[in-house]
Enzyme design. Structure first.
Site, PDB file in Angstrom:
ATOM      1  N   SER B 153       0.703  -1.214  -0.064  1.00  0.00           N
ATOM      2  CA  SER B 153       0.070  -0.079  -0.005  1.00  0.00           C
ATOM      3  C   SER B 153       0.741   1.135  -0.008  1.00  0.00           C
ATOM      4  O   SER B 153       1.575   1.589  -0.787  1.00  0.00           O
ATOM      5  CB  SER B 153      -0.796  -0.045   1.408  1.00  0.00           C
ATOM      6  OG  SER B 153      -1.903   1.152   1.228  1.00  0.00           O
ATOM      7  N   HIS B 194      -4.258  -0.753  -4.355  1.00  0.00           N
ATOM      8  CA  HIS B 194      -5.807  -0.927  -4.083  1.00  0.00           C
ATOM      9  C   HIS B 194      -6.538  -0.759  -5.383  1.00  0.00           C
ATOM     10  O   HIS B 194      -7.660  -0.280  -5.398  1.00  0.00           O
ATOM     11  CB  HIS B 194      -6.257  -0.345  -2.743  1.00  0.00           C
ATOM     12  CG  HIS B 194      -5.793  -0.319  -1.645  1.00  0.00           C
ATOM     13  ND1 HIS B 194      -5.836  -1.120  -0.723  1.00  0.00           N
ATOM     14  CD2 HIS B 194      -4.855   0.749  -1.143  1.00  0.00           C
ATOM     15  CE1 HIS B 194      -5.134  -1.100   0.286  1.00  0.00           C
ATOM     16  NE2 HIS B 194      -4.401  -0.134   0.209  1.00  0.00           N
ATOM     17  N   GLU B 221      -5.464  -5.469  -4.468  1.00  0.00           N
ATOM     18  CA  GLU B 221      -5.038  -6.103  -3.129  1.00  0.00           C
ATOM     19  C   GLU B 221      -4.663  -7.413  -3.227  1.00  0.00           C
ATOM     20  O   GLU B 221      -5.086  -8.240  -4.084  1.00  0.00           O
ATOM     21  CB  GLU B 221      -6.162  -5.750  -2.188  1.00  0.00           C
ATOM     22  CG  GLU B 221      -6.574  -4.510  -2.196  1.00  0.00           C
ATOM     23  CD  GLU B 221      -7.829  -4.044  -0.983  1.00  0.00           C
ATOM     24  OE1 GLU B 221      -8.357  -5.066  -0.790  1.00  0.00           O
ATOM     25  OE2 GLU B 221      -7.893  -3.020  -0.818  1.00  0.00           O
TER      26      GLU B 221
END
Lengths: 303, 303
Positions: B153, B194, B221
């Protein structure tokens, strides 16, 4: 074939490259809306629908087949069209086969200058209207060119011959999307809506992976695509995303992958905001007016 | 230039077509994760990180600079690496400039075989670690090739030289994405994470619209991209979406559009699931193993 000998656009690009059979130019326009169009503010998209249908003298029929809450949706559109100065607008729920075949409903469709499909569940449109007398009347009027057909969300999905019913796996796969027959007012494309808002790229790619001859068209909310023959024009707040898996693209199942997932490589992508047009016969974007402040950062797109 | 005279891959494609300067082949690998990787089940991605870092003998340092809840995130990773049989793993919060320049932290980085960046806020990584002694040590070890760097992330976003900080307008525009400098372990790309889950195509396109020489890479993800020289390999449950606006693409401001919105046409799109590789120097996907059950529906991608 007389259709092909009368090209819709006097474009200099070569129509022989396209997979698309041009629509007869005299067909009525379509207004395909990605859902959640403004119904209370300036109503840019609904205003366009009214303009196409004849302005204040339009005779508009709202078809609520897709919705299971017609008592909520119907008044919203009646109010919106009233605000736009339309004197003749009525809501038909058409929520069953009997209604869809009733002489009364057929009469209303034949008398309309614009028919607008609400959102809801697109499978209801196919199962209730598919093969009905109302559908027959819609196609007749559409082909005669004296009717504009609009639709939002579910009412947009049903416009094409192949209709996305559902899906949503993250990775494109042969099974990530469910499709079925739509009402087929426009050929050669498959439409998805609420596109950017719901992150539907994977699902649209999954749809075109197995039918690369069809262009995948994702329409954002409060955004519409007007179809005039083979020319698509974008209107509204968002953008229209076009994926073309039919040129240099390839679709492959990888060696080491979960069930059914596929790789797509070399897909052509276009994202067009309001004011842009796209030619279905050449599969190329066009600019109607010369853009101001154009920033062409790289080489122009070659046909 | 000695780097270019030692091509990373013995590919038959022409590296002169690429915009990418190949990484020195001796640089350490990167594992760039799109967020929300499995930390409790089979841990396919974290297992790969451990394998790259030396297996059970790995010396892993988890860097929590991005997170504001180190007390929550640290134990999750310590437990996960413990489950994977790693005997030496420690968590460094590195939540301020003083820590980022402390000899103790630098010592830990120098002694590690793998450094893993947690998620959180990527701007914290740039502002806290940028130009610090810890960053210096990371680059030294990375360039020497004896360190694997992983990040999820926010820890993925910072891997490239240009880092996406935020954004999210639906339509790509010059202002739809905010970017800043990342730590720059890999050049020529800009990373979003994401990706499918949060529908970030527009934001990634906005990033490459203004820097078409960089490839836009969106990682889903529980999915990772392993970087070895100029070869990217996909691993995990989701897919990796690559947008290339540097070839035949063009970016234009339309005549009739809202502030700053742009049209992108002719962008090349690739979506690759686990098992696929992509060569940054040629900007082409590759297949390492011959795929089983390949369904090449159209012509193959030409180089």
């Amino acid at each position: 074939m007389s259709i092909e000998s009368a090209p819709v656009t006097p474009s200099s690009t070569d129509p022989a490259e396209g997979e698309f059979t041009p629509l007869p130019p005299h067909r009525g326009p379509l207004l395909i809306i990605g859902g959640a169009e403004d119904r209370e503010g300036p109503k840019v998209i609904l205003q366009r629908f009214v303009d196409l249908a004849g302005g204040p003298n339009a005779r508009i029929v709202i078809v609520g087949t897709a919705t299971t809450v017609p008592g909520e949706v119907g008044p919203q559109y009646l109010d919106a069209f009233d605000d736009l100065g339309v004197e003749s607008a009525q809501f038909l729920s058409l929520s069953g086969r009997r209604e869809a075949n009733s002489p009364g409903a057929v009469e209303e469709i034949r008398g309309a200058s614009g028919v607008f499909f609400t959102g809801g569940d697109q499978s209801r449109i196919a199962t209730i209207l598919g093969g009905s007398k109302v559908e027959e009347a819609l196609h007749e009027r559409h082909q005669a060119g004296d009717l504009v057909i609009g639709g939002t969300s579910a009412g947009a999905a049903m416009m094409s011959g192949t209709m996305i019913l559902g899906g949503g796996d993250i990775v494109p796969s042969m099974t990530a999307v469910r499709t079925g027959p739509g009402l087929g007012f426009v050929d050669g494309i498959v439409i998805d809506m609420h596109f950017a808002e719901r992150g539907r790229l994977s699902r649209l790619l999954a749809a075109v992976a197995v039918r690369p001859h069809e262009l995948g068209i994702g329409i954002d909310e409060d955004t519409a695509l007007q179809v005039d023959g083979s020319t698509l024009t974008v209107l509204g707040q968002g953008g229209v995303t076009i994926v073309d898996a039919g040129q240099g693209a390839s679709v492959m199942a990888p060696a080491e992958a979960q069930e059914g997932s596929v790789a797509l490589t070399g897909v052509l992508l276009h994202v067009l905001p309001s004011g842009y047009t796209f030619d279905l016969s050449t599969r190329q974007p066009q600019i109607v007016e010369a853009p101001r402040d154009a920033t062409d950062l790289t080489a122009p797109t070659s046909p």
